[in-house]
Each structure stands twice: as C-alpha cells, then as structure tokens.
Motif scaffolding. Structure first.
Motif, PDB file in Angstrom:
ATOM      1  N   UNK A  79       9.292   7.254   6.251  1.00 11.48           N
ATOM      2  CA  UNK A  79       8.649   8.093   6.795  1.00 11.48           C
ATOM      3  C   UNK A  79       7.457   7.687   7.875  1.00 11.48           C
ATOM      4  N   UNK A  80       7.651   8.137   9.197  1.00 10.67           N
ATOM      5  CA  UNK A  80       6.653   7.906  10.075  1.00 10.67           C
ATOM      6  C   UNK A  80       5.735   8.977  10.443  1.00 10.67           C
ATOM      7  N   UNK A 127       5.165  17.582   0.598  1.00 13.31           N
ATOM      8  CA  UNK A 127       6.202  17.189   1.616  1.00 13.31           C
ATOM      9  C   UNK A 127       6.947  15.967   1.191  1.00 13.31           C
ATOM     10  N   UNK A 128       6.279  15.120   0.439  1.00 10.35           N
ATOM     11  CA  UNK A 128       6.942  13.801   0.217  1.00 10.35           C
ATOM     12  C   UNK A 128       7.880  14.101  -1.062  1.00 10.35           C
ATOM     13  N   UNK A 161       6.292   4.141   6.782  1.00 13.13           N
ATOM     14  CA  UNK A 161       6.234   3.964   5.094  1.00 13.13           C
ATOM     15  C   UNK A 161       7.816   3.990   4.929  1.00 13.13           C
ATOM     16  N   UNK A 162       8.002   3.089   4.201  1.00  7.70           N
ATOM     17  CA  UNK A 162       9.686   2.897   3.495  1.00  7.70           C
ATOM     18  C   UNK A 162       9.638   3.131   2.158  1.00  7.70           C
ATOM     19  N   UNK A 210       0.696  -1.209   0.103  1.00 10.53           N
ATOM     20  CA  UNK A 210      -0.047  -0.048   0.047  1.00 10.53           C
ATOM     21  C   UNK A 210       0.850   1.217   0.117  1.00 10.53           C
ATOM     22  N   UNK A 211       0.601   1.994  -1.012  1.00  9.70           N
ATOM     23  CA  UNK A 211       1.410   3.302  -0.885  1.00  9.70           C
ATOM     24  C   UNK A 211       0.925   4.201  -0.002  1.00  9.70           C
ATOM     25  N   UNK A 212       1.879   5.440   0.336  1.00  9.52           N
ATOM     26  CA  UNK A 212       1.619   6.369   1.167  1.00  9.52           C
ATOM     27  C   UNK A 212       0.185   7.143   0.484  1.00  9.52           C
ATOM     28  N   UNK A 213       0.350   7.529  -0.809  1.00  6.63           N
ATOM     29  CA  UNK A 213      -0.951   8.145  -1.419  1.00  6.63           C
ATOM     30  C   UNK A 213      -2.274   7.403  -1.075  1.00  6.63           C
TER      31      UNK A 213
END
Length: 344
Positions: free
Chosen positions: A179-180, A38-39, A190-191, A11-14
C-alpha cells in the motif's frame, strides 16, 4: 560469537495513521477509521488474487461490461463488491464512486453519513489477471464540500480538483502486497506481512528520482499520437552523439508501471489518439486514476501533466468518468517532455 542482529522497528499502518492524526489539531479519528475499512477490503482482494490460479471462479471474463464498455473480469466484479460493501457502510463517507459504476454509490439508509468522499478503481490492470502480472487498486479521498452536513453526498462532492485531495493511494498486488499513500505530507509505503495480517511501514518518505532511464508507453499506438509526442519519443530513443537511449518498460497496468518508476525513476505516457475516435481525450479516468497518481507523484517530487502541459491536479472534473491524457514521472523527464509542447 556473532552479535545478535538488531530487529528493525516495525510500524503498522494503523499506528502510523494514528501518530499522524495526533499532529492535526481537532482530528476526530474518522479518517483513520475510514482507512481501516479500505485496508480490510484490500486484504480480502489480495487473498483472492493470490489464489487466482487455483480457483476456476476467479480467473477469466464475465459476460458483463462496465460503464466504459469494457468486458469485466471475474476478479473485477469480486474486487468491486468487496470494496463497495466495506466502504459504503463504514460510517465515514457521504458518497462513493467506483470506476465500474455509471452513477454514484449512495450510502444505504440507516448508516451514518460521514464527511469524506471516495473515488476508487477497484482493480486496475484487470486485463493482466489471467497472466499473473501485477495489478492494483487506486483510490482518492476528498472532504465533502460542506463538512458539517449530515445529508447524503452528491456527485458535486466528488467532482473536485485533484490538489484538494485529503489522501490518495494505491495497493499493488504483486510478489508482495503493498500500500502506497499520501495524506499531503510526503509518500509512505507499507508492505503486507501475511504472518500477522498487517501492513507494515517498509518505505518511509518515498522520493521519486529526479530523472530516470525508463519510459513506459504503449508504442503500438504511436502512429495515432501527435507529432509532438512522436518527436519526444524519437528524441529519448536516439543514439546520436553516442547518447544512450532510454529503456522501454511497459506492463500495461498503471499501478505496476507507476510503482516501478516511483522507485527507479522514469516517465509514463498515455497520450490521446489524434487519428482515430478510439481515445480522442485519452483513456485514463481523471478521478479514479490520473488525479490520485498525480497527487502521489507530486508528493514524491515528481510531476504529472496532460499532453497539452496542463497540471493534472488543477483540472476541473466535469463528469464522474471523464478521461484525460497523462504524462507522469520524474521531474526532469516530464520537464523535458514539456519542451516539445507548443507554447500557447
């Protein structure tokens, strides 16, 4: 024949943020778009961190100092520029603040004014850059005081209590870029997968262990600390009665020290100096470091207080660069620390 291994659902961050947005009535998508800016900047900074040992114009210090009077590293300035350029024109912020700037960063004319604020530490732990130690970015997002206003935001919009944060998080640039973040409903990690250029959910529903064997503190300054803090350290290092002492692990990068303790359990201490004028109120910045980390800690089941026992998220910031003490980590460890604090 060996069975074909099952592929883990990625699952992607988006996708994660979009799915979370669907759970919120009347969500407009602004927050999702803000995080995408930000990403984007985080990926650019992460790329430069990975090349740091190869490029002469990335490593080393500049001749400049920031508002704190600290020498700026070259990568400090690069990260600050990358985040500022991406965020201030994203159309979803009303005002931006950076640890590297004395005053607020207004939204340039001609760009949309949004309903969110952001305070960011573009590169935490920058003194470790030249030695290839993990460093990071810390950010804090609030909703402006008047959400329907279309006027530029002000310093007042940024000076809000930590428990009012809509989102807080950090990016750690280490053996992998991670990203935490928390939007107030737990903590997710997320890595970054460099092969696809996406942050993928790798650590769902992160929980900090209730207790841990690690303590993180710069004990070189212990002589400056209060008798209460010194007594606590003596207790956790004691071997009386056959007790096993806690293990010292101090990196000197808040993001890295906190990230390890989030995963393994433990406590991080940054007291004030009671016998010198160097850090009489503590060194860490409330808006850029302490409040966002405290938000994540509590959402993961941990605690964050000052050396006086005040909850970090209840503090009322009075200045953009206000400093504070910070005791943060596993719930039982912080609770034990509080037993050493005199009752008011």
């Amino acid at each position: 024949m060996n069975a074909t291994p099952k592929q883990k659902k990625l699952i992607s961050l988006s996708q994660f943020i979009l799915e979370e947005q669907l759970k919120i009535p009347h969500a407009s998508g602004e927050f999702t778009a803000l995080l995408s800016h930000l990403v984007y900047a985080a990926k650019i900074v992460g790329r430069e961190v990975r090349k740091a040992g190869l490029l002469d114009d990335i490593l080393g210090a500049t001749e400049d100092t920031n508002v704190q009077g600290e020498t700026q590293m070259k990568l400090d300035q690069y990260a600050d520029n990358a985040f500022n350029q991406s965020l201030k024109i994203c159309g979803h912020l009303c005002v931006l603040a950076s640890e590297e700037h004395e005053d607020i960063i207004p939204i340039p004319g001609g760009y949309n004014i949004g309903k969110y604020t952001m305070a960011i530490d573009p590169l935490d732990g920058s003194s470790n850059i030249d030695t290839n130690v993990s460093i990071g970015t810390i950010f804090s997002i609030h909703q402006r005081l008047e959400p329907n206003s279309k006027d530029p935001g002000s310093e007042r919009d940024l000076l809000q209590q930590g428990h009012l944060q809509r989102c807080a998080g950090y990016i750690i640039y280490g053996s992998s870029t991670m990203l935490v973040l928390s939007t107030g409903k737990g903590v997710s990690g997320f890595t970054l997968d460099p092969s696809v250029g996406e942050f993928l959910l790798s650590h769902p529903n992160m929980k900090m262990p209730e207790s841990g064997d690690i303590y993180s503190a710069n004990e070189g300054n212990a002589s400056y600390w209060s008798p209460e803090v010194q007594a606590y350290l003596q207790k956790i290092k004691s071997i009386e009665g056959g007790k096993k002492p806690k293990t010292a692990r101090y990196i000197g990068s808040l993001v890295a020290d906190f990230h390890r303790n989030l995963l393994k359990g433990g406590i991080f201490l940054y007291p004030n100096d009671t016998k010198s004028s160097k850090c009489p109120n503590g060194k860490l910045r409330l808006l850029y470091e302490a409040a966002p980390m405290a938000f994540i800690a509590e959402q993961a089941g941990g605690m964050a207080v000052t050396v006086k026992g005040e909850r970090i998220l209840d503090l009322n910031p009075k200045d953009l660069h206000e400093r504070t003490t910070l005791i943060i980590g596993s719930k039982k460890e912080v609770e034990e620390f509080l037993t050493f604090i005199p009752k008011a």
